[in-house]
Design an enzyme around this catalytic site. Structure first.
Site, PDB file in Angstrom:
ATOM      1  CG  ASP A  64      -1.922   1.103   1.184  1.00 45.92           C
ATOM      2  OD1 ASP A  64      -1.536   2.245   0.853  1.00 45.92           O
ATOM      3  OD2 ASP A  64      -3.095   0.846   1.466  1.00 45.92           O
ATOM      4  CB  VAL A  65       1.771   3.799  -2.552  1.00 49.38           C
ATOM      5  CG1 VAL A  65       2.141   2.803  -3.641  1.00 49.38           C
ATOM      6  CG2 VAL A  65       0.412   4.424  -2.807  1.00 49.38           C
ATOM      7  CE1 TYR A 157      -8.941  11.361 -14.405  1.00 47.62           C
ATOM      8  CE2 TYR A 157      -7.539  13.303 -14.394  1.00 47.62           C
ATOM      9  CZ  TYR A 157      -7.687  11.937 -14.393  1.00 47.62           C
ATOM     10  OH  TYR A 157      -6.566  11.137 -14.370  1.00 47.62           O
ATOM     11  CE  LYS A 164      -3.435  10.160 -13.157  1.00 47.32           C
ATOM     12  NZ  LYS A 164      -2.629   9.024 -12.666  1.00 47.32           N
ATOM     13  CB  ILE A 193      -8.147   2.338 -21.026  1.00 47.57           C
ATOM     14  CG1 ILE A 193      -7.227   2.844 -22.150  1.00 47.57           C
ATOM     15  CG2 ILE A 193      -8.290   0.819 -21.084  1.00 47.57           C
ATOM     16  CD1 ILE A 193      -5.774   2.380 -22.012  1.00 47.57           C
ATOM     17  CG  LEU A 196     -11.173  -1.250  -9.898  1.00 52.33           C
ATOM     18  CD1 LEU A 196     -12.551  -1.918  -9.917  1.00 52.33           C
ATOM     19  CD2 LEU A 196     -10.218  -2.042  -9.007  1.00 52.33           C
TER      20      LEU A 196
HETATM   21  P1  NAD Z   1      -6.539   0.221 -12.121  1.00 51.63           P
HETATM   22  O1  NAD Z   1      -7.664   0.418 -11.170  1.00 51.63           O
HETATM   23  O2  NAD Z   1      -6.401  -1.104 -12.749  1.00 51.63           O
HETATM   24  O3  NAD Z   1      -5.153   0.625 -11.466  1.00 51.63           O
HETATM   25  C1  NAD Z   1      -5.029   1.539 -10.395  1.00 51.63           C
HETATM   26  C2  NAD Z   1      -4.157   0.865  -9.378  1.00 51.63           C
HETATM   27  O4  NAD Z   1      -3.870   1.748  -8.301  1.00 51.63           O
HETATM   28  C3  NAD Z   1      -4.795  -0.386  -8.769  1.00 51.63           C
HETATM   29  O5  NAD Z   1      -3.956  -1.496  -8.959  1.00 51.63           O
HETATM   30  C4  NAD Z   1      -4.892  -0.051  -7.296  1.00 51.63           C
HETATM   31  O6  NAD Z   1      -4.695  -1.185  -6.475  1.00 51.63           O
HETATM   32  C5  NAD Z   1      -3.744   0.929  -7.175  1.00 51.63           C
HETATM   33  N1  NAD Z   1      -3.824   1.711  -5.934  1.00 51.63           N
HETATM   34  C6  NAD Z   1      -4.767   2.621  -5.545  1.00 51.63           C
HETATM   35  N2  NAD Z   1      -4.502   3.047  -4.296  1.00 51.63           N
HETATM   36  C7  NAD Z   1      -3.352   2.409  -3.887  1.00 51.63           C
HETATM   37  C8  NAD Z   1      -2.582   2.411  -2.700  1.00 51.63           C
HETATM   38  N3  NAD Z   1      -2.918   3.166  -1.644  1.00 51.63           N
HETATM   39  N4  NAD Z   1      -1.483   1.626  -2.645  1.00 51.63           N
HETATM   40  C9  NAD Z   1      -1.121   0.857  -3.692  1.00 51.63           C
HETATM   41  N5  NAD Z   1      -1.813   0.798  -4.853  1.00 51.63           N
HETATM   42  C10 NAD Z   1      -2.921   1.570  -4.933  1.00 51.63           C
HETATM   43  O7  NAD Z   1      -6.761   1.345 -13.254  1.00 51.63           O
HETATM   44  P2  NAD Z   1      -5.825   1.867 -14.434  1.00 51.63           P
HETATM   45  O8  NAD Z   1      -6.730   2.664 -15.302  1.00 51.63           O
HETATM   46  O9  NAD Z   1      -5.043   0.756 -15.025  1.00 51.63           O
HETATM   47  O10 NAD Z   1      -4.871   2.902 -13.701  1.00 51.63           O
HETATM   48  C11 NAD Z   1      -3.457   2.840 -13.755  1.00 51.63           C
HETATM   49  C12 NAD Z   1      -2.904   4.248 -13.912  1.00 51.63           C
HETATM   50  O11 NAD Z   1      -3.207   4.701 -15.224  1.00 51.63           O
HETATM   51  C13 NAD Z   1      -3.471   5.275 -12.952  1.00 51.63           C
HETATM   52  O12 NAD Z   1      -2.435   6.162 -12.567  1.00 51.63           O
HETATM   53  C14 NAD Z   1      -4.472   6.009 -13.817  1.00 51.63           C
HETATM   54  O13 NAD Z   1      -4.730   7.318 -13.358  1.00 51.63           O
HETATM   55  C15 NAD Z   1      -3.709   6.015 -15.116  1.00 51.63           C
HETATM   56  N6  NAD Z   1      -4.508   6.331 -16.297  1.00 51.63           N
HETATM   57  C16 NAD Z   1      -5.653   5.637 -16.560  1.00 51.63           C
HETATM   58  C17 NAD Z   1      -6.410   5.952 -17.660  1.00 51.63           C
HETATM   59  C18 NAD Z   1      -7.700   5.230 -17.949  1.00 51.63           C
HETATM   60  O14 NAD Z   1      -8.527   5.757 -18.697  1.00 51.63           O
HETATM   61  N7  NAD Z   1      -7.928   4.039 -17.410  1.00 51.63           N
HETATM   62  C19 NAD Z   1      -5.993   6.971 -18.540  1.00 51.63           C
HETATM   63  C20 NAD Z   1      -4.814   7.657 -18.259  1.00 51.63           C
HETATM   64  C21 NAD Z   1      -4.077   7.330 -17.134  1.00 51.63           C
END
Ligand code: NAD
Length: 257
Positions: A64-65, A157, A164, A193, A196
């Site tokens: 957990d970060v 957002y 971000k 995309i 979750l």
């Molecule tokens: P995701 O929900 O699969 O991934 C988010 C991850 O963050 C999860 O694995 C979750 O466990 C982790 N997380 C949250 N709080 C945490 C904590 N306290 N400690 C450790 N881990 C923690 O969704 P995703 O879309 O794959 O997101 C990955 C990254 O990509 C994120 O930074 C998101 O903002 C970024 N992103 C996503 C999109 C999109 O549209 N899905 C677009 C641009 C950027």
């Protein structure tokens, strides 16, 4: 194709098979990397362990970060097992759901703190922990995932856009600090995309529609396309690239209207 044979990487941010971080893990493992994967709490452990079955000899660790102790333990384990680290993928973001709907002006102090801590400060602490292990390899590559909501306003957002913006600024400061040690730090700004994390953003589906209508490529992107760019930035092929935000969004960021 970029080769990761003999390289070791840490992937933080896999929750399930739709996670962008999982697509990146598969892309670099498929090119020969050995990986450490973390999971956020027991709730996600089973998912991550199940997915990791397709990897060769992965290291699976809790992280957990928001816990400095768990971050430190991740690097102790990687030091023992890998003896060094070549790359780090930071794919972590979170804001309380109620902050991702309605007017931004209603953002609470606590929601702001949590979003910035989990989504931006975590890049600083994870990178700091990686530095000695990357130095042992003569350098390394750090990559984070961001979104255009850092620069432009997308309804709902909200505080995540502010997080971000902080994340991208942190990326640049880290690139400046660590460049002399041959550690590169970059971000990919991905198009929307369905994952979750995305499901927490109110009205996310309408953002997808706007990309289909207005991005130069007239479509959204998939996680595998982000992963292909990530593999490049994490590899030695990008040896002169640092401090950069690289857009994998079908060109949407280029448009004025
Ligand atoms: P995701 O929900 O699969 O991934 C988010 C991850 O963050 C999860 O694995 C979750 O466990 C982790 N997380 C949250 N709080 C945490 C904590 N306290 N400690 C450790 N881990 C923690 O969704 P995703 O879309 O794959 O997101 C990955 C990254 O990509 C994120 O930074 C998101 O903002 C970024 N992103 C996503 C999109 C999109 O549209 N899905 C677009 C641009 C950027």
């Amino acid at each position: 194709m970029t080769d990761f044979t003999g390289k070791h990487g840490l992937i933080v941010g896999v929750a399930n098979k739709r996670s962008i971080s999982w697509a990146i893990a598969r892309a670099v493992a498929g090119r020969g990397a050995r990986l450490a994967l973390t999971y956020q709490g027991e709730r996600l452990e089973e998912n991550v362990r199940e997915l990791a079955q397709e990897l060769t000899d992965p290291l699976i660790l809790p992280c957990d970060v928001t816990s400095d102790e768990q971050v430190a333990e991740v690097y102790r384990a990687i030091g023992r097992e890998f003896g060094g680290l070549d790359f780090l993928l930071h794919g972590v973001a979170f804001a309380p759901r109620e902050e991702l709907e309605g007017p931004f002006v209603q953002t609470t102090r606590e929601g702001f703190r949590i979003a910035l801590d989990v989504s931006a400060y975590s890049l600083v602490s994870l990178t700091r922990g990686a530095v000695p292990l990357m130095a042992a390899r003569g350098g390394g590559s750090v990559l984070t995932l961001t979104y255009l909501g850092s620069e432009r306003v997308f309804p709902n957002y909200n505080v995540m856009g502010v997080a971000k913006a902080a994340l991208e600024a942190a990326m640049r400061y880290l690139a400046s600090d660590l460049g002399p040690q041959n550690i590169r730090v970059n971000a990919i700004s991905a198009g929307p995309i369905k994952t979750l994390a995305a499901s927490g953003i109110s009205g996310f589906t309408s953002i997808l529609g706007i990309y289909r209508d207005h991005a130069p490529l007239r479509r959204t992107v998939d996680a595998e396309e982000v992963a292909a760019a990530a593999a490049f930035l994490l590899s030695g092929d990008a040896s002169a690239v640092t401090g950069d935000v690289f857009y994998v969004d079908g060109g949407f960021h280029a448009m004025g209207m």
